[in-house]
Design a protein around this motif. Structure first.
Motif, mmCIF file in Angstrom:
data_model
loop_
_atom_site.group_PDB
_atom_site.id
_atom_site.type_symbol
_atom_site.label_atom_id
_atom_site.label_comp_id
_atom_site.label_asym_id
_atom_site.label_seq_id
_atom_site.Cartn_x
_atom_site.Cartn_y
_atom_site.Cartn_z
ATOM 1 N N GLN A 108 55.922 41.673 28.346
ATOM 2 C CA GLN A 108 56.836 40.520 28.340
ATOM 3 C C GLN A 108 58.282 40.989 28.280
ATOM 4 O OE1 GLN A 108 55.566 38.053 25.057
ATOM 5 N NE2 GLN A 108 53.511 37.842 25.909
ATOM 6 N N ALA A 109 58.540 42.000 27.463
ATOM 7 C CA ALA A 109 59.899 42.544 27.363
ATOM 8 C C ALA A 109 60.347 43.098 28.711
ATOM 9 C CB ALA A 109 59.959 43.639 26.295
ATOM 10 N N ARG A 110 59.439 43.807 29.380
ATOM 11 C CA ARG A 110 59.771 44.379 30.684
ATOM 12 C C ARG A 110 60.076 43.276 31.702
ATOM 13 N NH1 ARG A 110 55.361 48.010 33.707
ATOM 14 N NH2 ARG A 110 54.272 46.021 33.500
ATOM 15 N N SER A 111 59.313 42.195 31.684
ATOM 16 C CA SER A 111 59.546 41.099 32.631
ATOM 17 C C SER A 111 60.795 40.302 32.282
ATOM 18 C CB SER A 111 58.327 40.171 32.678
ATOM 19 O OG SER A 111 58.156 39.497 31.445
ATOM 20 N N SER A 112 61.270 40.426 31.029
ATOM 21 C CA SER A 112 62.460 39.689 30.594
ATOM 22 C C SER A 112 63.758 40.431 30.899
ATOM 23 C CB SER A 112 62.401 39.415 29.080
ATOM 24 O OG SER A 112 61.303 38.601 28.757
ATOM 25 N N THR A 113 63.661 41.713 31.206
ATOM 26 C CA THR A 113 64.869 42.485 31.484
ATOM 27 C C THR A 113 65.229 42.396 32.956
ATOM 28 O OG1 THR A 113 63.559 44.493 31.835
ATOM 29 C CG2 THR A 113 64.452 44.135 29.620
ATOM 30 N N LYS A 119 67.755 51.896 32.113
ATOM 31 C CA LYS A 119 67.343 52.793 31.030
ATOM 32 C C LYS A 119 66.377 52.109 30.064
ATOM 33 C CE LYS A 119 71.493 55.632 31.319
ATOM 34 N NZ LYS A 119 72.754 56.049 30.687
ATOM 35 N N VAL A 120 66.604 50.826 29.800
ATOM 36 C CA VAL A 120 65.663 50.075 28.956
ATOM 37 C C VAL A 120 64.319 49.981 29.655
ATOM 38 C CG1 VAL A 120 65.161 47.825 27.913
ATOM 39 C CG2 VAL A 120 67.481 48.747 27.814
ATOM 40 N N ASN A 121 64.331 49.714 30.951
ATOM 41 C CA ASN A 121 63.087 49.591 31.709
ATOM 42 C C ASN A 121 62.315 50.906 31.749
ATOM 43 O OD1 ASN A 121 63.036 46.833 32.508
ATOM 44 N ND2 ASN A 121 64.643 47.236 33.997
ATOM 45 N N SER A 167 63.833 58.008 23.193
ATOM 46 C CA SER A 167 64.280 56.877 24.017
ATOM 47 C C SER A 167 65.331 57.321 25.029
ATOM 48 C CB SER A 167 64.863 55.770 23.124
ATOM 49 O OG SER A 167 65.598 54.838 23.886
ATOM 50 N N TYR A 168 65.041 57.083 26.296
ATOM 51 C CA TYR A 168 65.996 57.423 27.358
ATOM 52 C C TYR A 168 67.236 56.547 27.243
ATOM 53 C CZ TYR A 168 67.681 58.613 32.041
ATOM 54 O OH TYR A 168 68.431 59.054 33.095
ATOM 55 N N HIS A 169 67.044 55.291 26.871
ATOM 56 C CA HIS A 169 68.179 54.374 26.709
ATOM 57 C C HIS A 169 69.078 54.827 25.569
ATOM 58 C CE1 HIS A 169 70.153 50.897 24.762
ATOM 59 N NE2 HIS A 169 70.419 50.543 25.994
ATOM 60 N N ALA A 170 68.473 55.195 24.455
ATOM 61 C CA ALA A 170 69.257 55.561 23.276
ATOM 62 C C ALA A 170 70.071 56.821 23.505
ATOM 63 C CB ALA A 170 68.330 55.741 22.077
ATOM 64 N N GLU A 171 69.483 57.800 24.168
ATOM 65 C CA GLU A 171 70.156 59.081 24.385
ATOM 66 C C GLU A 171 71.022 59.071 25.640
ATOM 67 O OE1 GLU A 171 70.259 61.488 22.370
ATOM 68 O OE2 GLU A 171 68.574 61.206 21.005
ATOM 69 N N GLY A 172 70.648 58.252 26.618
ATOM 70 C CA GLY A 172 71.388 58.211 27.881
ATOM 71 C C GLY A 172 71.079 59.381 28.784
ATOM 72 N N LYS A 173 70.081 60.164 28.390
ATOM 73 C CA LYS A 173 69.703 61.340 29.185
ATOM 74 C C LYS A 173 68.327 61.808 28.734
ATOM 75 C CE LYS A 173 71.975 64.457 25.908
ATOM 76 N NZ LYS A 173 72.994 65.506 25.712
ATOM 77 N N GLU A 174 67.790 62.804 29.436
ATOM 78 C CA GLU A 174 66.508 63.380 29.070
ATOM 79 C C GLU A 174 66.733 64.509 28.068
ATOM 80 O OE1 GLU A 174 64.346 64.566 32.518
ATOM 81 O OE2 GLU A 174 64.150 62.511 33.284
ATOM 82 N N THR A 175 66.477 64.232 26.813
ATOM 83 C CA THR A 175 66.623 65.259 25.775
ATOM 84 C C THR A 175 65.416 66.192 25.807
ATOM 85 O OG1 THR A 175 65.482 63.911 24.133
ATOM 86 C CG2 THR A 175 67.875 63.641 24.313
ATOM 87 N N SER A 176 65.491 67.264 25.046
ATOM 88 C CA SER A 176 64.366 68.212 24.998
ATOM 89 C C SER A 176 63.124 67.538 24.408
ATOM 90 C CB SER A 176 64.751 69.441 24.172
ATOM 91 O OG SER A 176 65.126 69.072 22.857
ATOM 92 N N ALA A 177 63.315 66.694 23.385
ATOM 93 C CA ALA A 177 62.176 65.987 22.788
ATOM 94 C C ALA A 177 61.571 65.005 23.788
ATOM 95 C CB ALA A 177 62.632 65.246 21.532
ATOM 96 N N TYR A 178 62.434 64.355 24.546
ATOM 97 C CA TYR A 178 61.977 63.401 25.565
ATOM 98 C C TYR A 178 61.145 64.114 26.630
ATOM 99 C CZ TYR A 178 62.399 59.932 29.356
ATOM 100 O OH TYR A 178 62.147 59.046 30.371
#
Length: 204
Positions: A108-113, A119-121, A167-178
């Motif tokens: 539902q969240a995905r369809s609401s964005t 990045k959220v998606n 979270s890709y949205h939170a970091e704005g990039k692909e971190t090592s943990a991501y």
């Protein structure tokens, strides 16, 4: 004849006086000010005079995704938080209800964005995919990764400090943990999801 004419004249005078009274009092408010119809503002079905148009359905829909993400986060916390992750029973009705509710909330969240919220998606797609994998494998690590994505996403959307870097949205990039946990886990297990989709399309 003179009496008739005099009566007619008197009646006519009273008649004119009554009409004048009506004309003087009509279209006035209690203060005696003449009320004029305001034709300067047009009112349509979806608007009220002197107010902004009603919020479009799409815009109000986009406001819902944060609430749906927070609700999914709460469900993940309830299942996994405070040591409860060691007691997850993949065969229980509690887990089955959790999985369906959480998966539906994330969908539902995905369809609401909107499509502009890339990045959220990406985070929502990752969480949905990993949640499916975890359910198919009955894998606790997959549930923990799902929780960490949604935890960081939810906190970043509300301006709070994140904890995991998933979270890709939170970091704005692909971190090592991501890369090490989110992307790697999906790449290793994506065939399970693809096979499950094919099995649903072609039941034996």
């Amino acid at each position: 004849m003179k009496n008739i004419n005099r009566s007619t004249i008197i009646f006519s005078i009273f008649g004119f006086a009554f009409i004048a009274f009506v004309l003087l009092t009509i279209d006035k408010d209690p203060k005696g000010q003449t009320i004029k119809e305001d034709t300067s503002v047009s009112v349509s079905i979806n608007e009220t005079a002197n107010q902004e148009p009603a919020t479009p359905v799409v815009a109000s829909k986009e406001l819902d995704y944060k609430g749906e993400i927070s609700s999914a986060h709460h469900k993940l916390n309830s299942l996994l938080g405070y040591g409860r992750d060691q007691k997850v029973d993949f065969e229980s009705s509690t887990y089955h209800t959790f999985y369906l509710d959480t998966f539906n909330l994330l969908e539902q969240a995905r369809s609401s964005t909107s499509s502009s919220m890339e990045k959220v998606n990406i985070d929502l797609e990752n969480a949905l995919t990993i949640l499916q994998i975890a359910n198919l494998k009955k894998d606790l690590n997959g549930l923990l990764y799902t929780h960490r994505i949604i935890h960081d996403l939810d906190r970043s959307l509300n301006g709070s400090k994140i904890d995991w870097g998933y979270s890709y949205h939170a970091e704005g990039k692909e971190t090592s943990a991501y890369k090490r946990h989110v992307i790697s886990y999906i790449n290793k297990n994506i065939e399970l999801v693809n096979k499950d989709i094919e099995d649903e399309k072609n039941p034996s």
